[in-house]
Scaffold this motif. Sequence first.
Motif, PDB file in Angstrom:
ATOM      1  N   LYS A  26       0.846  -1.199   0.000  1.00  0.00           N
ATOM      2  CA  LYS A  26       0.000   0.000   0.000  1.00  0.00           C
ATOM      3  C   LYS A  26       0.880   1.247   0.000  1.00  0.00           C
ATOM      4  O   LYS A  26       0.610   2.203  -0.735  1.00  0.00           O
ATOM      5  N   LEU A  27       1.942   1.243   0.786  1.00  0.00           N
ATOM      6  CA  LEU A  27       2.882   2.366   0.793  1.00  0.00           C
ATOM      7  C   LEU A  27       3.556   2.520  -0.569  1.00  0.00           C
ATOM      8  O   LEU A  27       3.789   3.637  -1.027  1.00  0.00           O
ATOM      9  N   MET A  28       3.841   1.411  -1.224  1.00  0.00           N
ATOM     10  CA  MET A  28       4.437   1.451  -2.560  1.00  0.00           C
ATOM     11  C   MET A  28       3.470   2.101  -3.554  1.00  0.00           C
ATOM     12  O   MET A  28       3.876   2.936  -4.357  1.00  0.00           O
ATOM     13  N   MET A  29       2.207   1.707  -3.494  1.00  0.00           N
ATOM     14  CA  MET A  29       1.217   2.255  -4.424  1.00  0.00           C
ATOM     15  C   MET A  29       1.015   3.751  -4.199  1.00  0.00           C
ATOM     16  O   MET A  29       0.732   4.490  -5.140  1.00  0.00           O
ATOM     17  N   ARG A  30       1.172   4.204  -2.957  1.00  0.00           N
ATOM     18  CA  ARG A  30       1.060   5.632  -2.639  1.00  0.00           C
ATOM     19  C   ARG A  30       2.353   6.379  -2.967  1.00  0.00           C
ATOM     20  O   ARG A  30       2.415   7.596  -2.801  1.00  0.00           O
ATOM     21  N   ARG A  31       3.369   5.649  -3.391  1.00  0.00           N
ATOM     22  CA  ARG A  31       4.705   6.196  -3.683  1.00  0.00           C
ATOM     23  C   ARG A  31       5.300   6.894  -2.471  1.00  0.00           C
ATOM     24  O   ARG A  31       5.980   7.916  -2.573  1.00  0.00           O
ATOM     25  N   ALA A  32       5.049   6.321  -1.295  1.00  0.00           N
ATOM     26  CA  ALA A  32       5.592   6.861  -0.048  1.00  0.00           C
ATOM     27  C   ALA A  32       7.014   6.388   0.190  1.00  0.00           C
ATOM     28  O   ALA A  32       7.756   7.032   0.933  1.00  0.00           O
ATOM     29  N   ILE A  33       7.377   5.276  -0.434  1.00  0.00           N
ATOM     30  CA  ILE A  33       8.695   4.682  -0.244  1.00  0.00           C
ATOM     31  C   ILE A  33       9.448   4.713  -1.571  1.00  0.00           C
ATOM     32  O   ILE A  33       8.909   4.279  -2.592  1.00  0.00           O
ATOM     33  N   PRO A  34      10.690   5.208  -1.567  1.00  0.00           N
ATOM     34  CA  PRO A  34      11.467   5.200  -2.813  1.00  0.00           C
ATOM     35  C   PRO A  34      11.813   3.779  -3.231  1.00  0.00           C
ATOM     36  O   PRO A  34      12.137   2.938  -2.391  1.00  0.00           O
ATOM     37  N   MET A  35      11.710   3.508  -4.514  1.00  0.00           N
ATOM     38  CA  MET A  35      11.986   2.161  -5.026  1.00  0.00           C
ATOM     39  C   MET A  35      12.647   2.240  -6.387  1.00  0.00           C
ATOM     40  O   MET A  35      12.654   3.295  -7.019  1.00  0.00           O
ATOM     41  N   TYR A  36      13.192   1.122  -6.800  1.00  0.00           N
ATOM     42  CA  TYR A  36      13.853   1.002  -8.097  1.00  0.00           C
ATOM     43  C   TYR A  36      13.138  -0.081  -8.894  1.00  0.00           C
ATOM     44  O   TYR A  36      12.867  -1.163  -8.370  1.00  0.00           O
ATOM     45  N   LYS A  37      12.811   0.229 -10.155  1.00  0.00           N
ATOM     46  CA  LYS A  37      12.118  -0.712 -11.035  1.00  0.00           C
ATOM     47  C   LYS A  37      12.907  -0.829 -12.336  1.00  0.00           C
ATOM     48  O   LYS A  37      12.533  -0.234 -13.339  1.00  0.00           O
ATOM     49  N   PRO A  38      13.990  -1.612 -12.338  1.00  0.00           N
ATOM     50  CA  PRO A  38      14.854  -1.652 -13.521  1.00  0.00           C
ATOM     51  C   PRO A  38      14.182  -2.218 -14.768  1.00  0.00           C
ATOM     52  O   PRO A  38      14.510  -1.812 -15.869  1.00  0.00           O
ATOM     53  N   CYS A  39      13.239  -3.119 -14.603  1.00  0.00           N
ATOM     54  CA  CYS A  39      12.583  -3.731 -15.767  1.00  0.00           C
ATOM     55  C   CYS A  39      11.118  -3.333 -15.868  1.00  0.00           C
ATOM     56  O   CYS A  39      10.390  -3.881 -16.688  1.00  0.00           O
ATOM     57  N   GLY A  40      10.697  -2.445 -15.007  1.00  0.00           N
ATOM     58  CA  GLY A  40       9.322  -1.985 -15.060  1.00  0.00           C
ATOM     59  C   GLY A  40       8.330  -2.825 -14.294  1.00  0.00           C
ATOM     60  O   GLY A  40       7.172  -2.464 -14.195  1.00  0.00           O
ATOM     61  N   LYS A  41       8.753  -3.968 -13.729  1.00  0.00           N
ATOM     62  CA  LYS A  41       7.819  -4.815 -13.009  1.00  0.00           C
ATOM     63  C   LYS A  41       8.296  -5.074 -11.577  1.00  0.00           C
ATOM     64  O   LYS A  41       7.630  -4.701 -10.635  1.00  0.00           O
ATOM     65  N   LEU A  42       9.441  -5.701 -11.435  1.00  0.00           N
ATOM     66  CA  LEU A  42       9.965  -6.010 -10.109  1.00  0.00           C
ATOM     67  C   LEU A  42      10.494  -4.753  -9.438  1.00  0.00           C
ATOM     68  O   LEU A  42      11.127  -3.914 -10.076  1.00  0.00           O
ATOM     69  N   CYS A  43      10.237  -4.640  -8.143  1.00  0.00           N
ATOM     70  CA  CYS A  43      10.689  -3.486  -7.378  1.00  0.00           C
ATOM     71  C   CYS A  43      11.800  -3.903  -6.429  1.00  0.00           C
ATOM     72  O   CYS A  43      11.762  -4.984  -5.850  1.00  0.00           O
ATOM     73  N   PHE A  44      12.771  -3.017  -6.272  1.00  0.00           N
ATOM     74  CA  PHE A  44      13.880  -3.259  -5.368  1.00  0.00           C
ATOM     75  C   PHE A  44      14.078  -2.025  -4.500  1.00  0.00           C
ATOM     76  O   PHE A  44      13.714  -0.912  -4.878  1.00  0.00           O
ATOM     77  N   PHE A  45      14.683  -2.229  -3.331  1.00  0.00           N
ATOM     78  CA  PHE A  45      14.800  -1.172  -2.336  1.00  0.00           C
ATOM     79  C   PHE A  45      16.203  -1.177  -1.740  1.00  0.00           C
ATOM     80  O   PHE A  45      16.784  -2.235  -1.528  1.00  0.00           O
ATOM     81  N   LYS A  46      16.701   0.026  -1.452  1.00  0.00           N
ATOM     82  CA  LYS A  46      17.977   0.170  -0.758  1.00  0.00           C
ATOM     83  C   LYS A  46      17.702   0.321   0.734  1.00  0.00           C
ATOM     84  O   LYS A  46      16.759   1.027   1.130  1.00  0.00           O
ATOM     85  N   ARG A  47      18.533  -0.307   1.543  1.00  0.00           N
ATOM     86  CA  ARG A  47      18.384  -0.189   2.992  1.00  0.00           C
ATOM     87  C   ARG A  47      18.467   1.274   3.438  1.00  0.00           C
ATOM     88  O   ARG A  47      17.741   1.695   4.336  1.00  0.00           O
ATOM     89  N   GLU A  48      19.362   2.037   2.818  1.00  0.00           N
ATOM     90  CA  GLU A  48      19.515   3.448   3.188  1.00  0.00           C
ATOM     91  C   GLU A  48      18.222   4.233   2.949  1.00  0.00           C
ATOM     92  O   GLU A  48      17.847   5.081   3.759  1.00  0.00           O
ATOM     93  N   ASP A  49      17.536   3.942   1.853  1.00  0.00           N
ATOM     94  CA  ASP A  49      16.265   4.612   1.559  1.00  0.00           C
ATOM     95  C   ASP A  49      15.205   4.230   2.588  1.00  0.00           C
ATOM     96  O   ASP A  49      14.411   5.073   3.021  1.00  0.00           O
ATOM     97  N   LEU A  50      15.180   2.960   2.958  1.00  0.00           N
ATOM     98  CA  LEU A  50      14.198   2.503   3.947  1.00  0.00           C
ATOM     99  C   LEU A  50      14.482   3.118   5.312  1.00  0.00           C
ATOM    100  O   LEU A  50      13.560   3.527   6.019  1.00  0.00           O
ATOM    101  N   ASP A  51      15.764   3.195   5.681  1.00  0.00           N
ATOM    102  CA  ASP A  51      16.130   3.821   6.954  1.00  0.00           C
ATOM    103  C   ASP A  51      15.711   5.286   6.967  1.00  0.00           C
ATOM    104  O   ASP A  51      15.184   5.786   7.969  1.00  0.00           O
ATOM    105  N   ALA A  52      15.934   5.985   5.857  1.00  0.00           N
ATOM    106  CA  ALA A  52      15.545   7.394   5.764  1.00  0.00           C
ATOM    107  C   ALA A  52      14.028   7.543   5.877  1.00  0.00           C
ATOM    108  O   ALA A  52      13.535   8.473   6.529  1.00  0.00           O
ATOM    109  N   PHE A  53      13.284   6.630   5.259  1.00  0.00           N
ATOM    110  CA  PHE A  53      11.826   6.662   5.342  1.00  0.00           C
ATOM    111  C   PHE A  53      11.372   6.449   6.785  1.00  0.00           C
ATOM    112  O   PHE A  53      10.512   7.178   7.292  1.00  0.00           O
ATOM    113  N   LEU A  54      11.959   5.464   7.457  1.00  0.00           N
ATOM    114  CA  LEU A  54      11.556   5.128   8.817  1.00  0.00           C
ATOM    115  C   LEU A  54      11.892   6.226   9.817  1.00  0.00           C
ATOM    116  O   LEU A  54      11.205   6.380  10.825  1.00  0.00           O
ATOM    117  N   THR A  55      12.949   6.983   9.560  1.00  0.00           N
ATOM    118  CA  THR A  55      13.362   8.026  10.498  1.00  0.00           C
ATOM    119  C   THR A  55      13.037   9.424   9.991  1.00  0.00           C
ATOM    120  O   THR A  55      13.514  10.411  10.548  1.00  0.00           O
TER     121      THR A  55
END
Length: 77
Positions: A26-55
């Motif tokens: 749900k957070l992904m669909m709201r674009r609240a969390i930064p993500m990477y979509k290299p092929c347009g389908k699968l999503c990947f996340f960096k720990r640093e981005d998640l830490d920044a989101f959480l704090t």
Amino acid sequence: MTEQRKLLSTKEAAEYCGFKLSYFRKLMMRRAIPMYKPCGKLCFFKREDLDAFLTGVRISSQGEINEEADRYLAGRK
């Protein structure tokens, strides 16, 4: 010794944050969390981005609020 992978899958990222997978999506669909979509389908996340989101939003404790109020009132005298 194996090198730790830098990007997390959606399931791994949800577990890393401590969220249920459905809430994380749900957070992904709201674009609240930064993500990477290299092929347009699968999503990947960096720990640093998640830490920044959480704090990203810090709520002050009541003691901090009281100290700030005391400093403000002392300055007005």
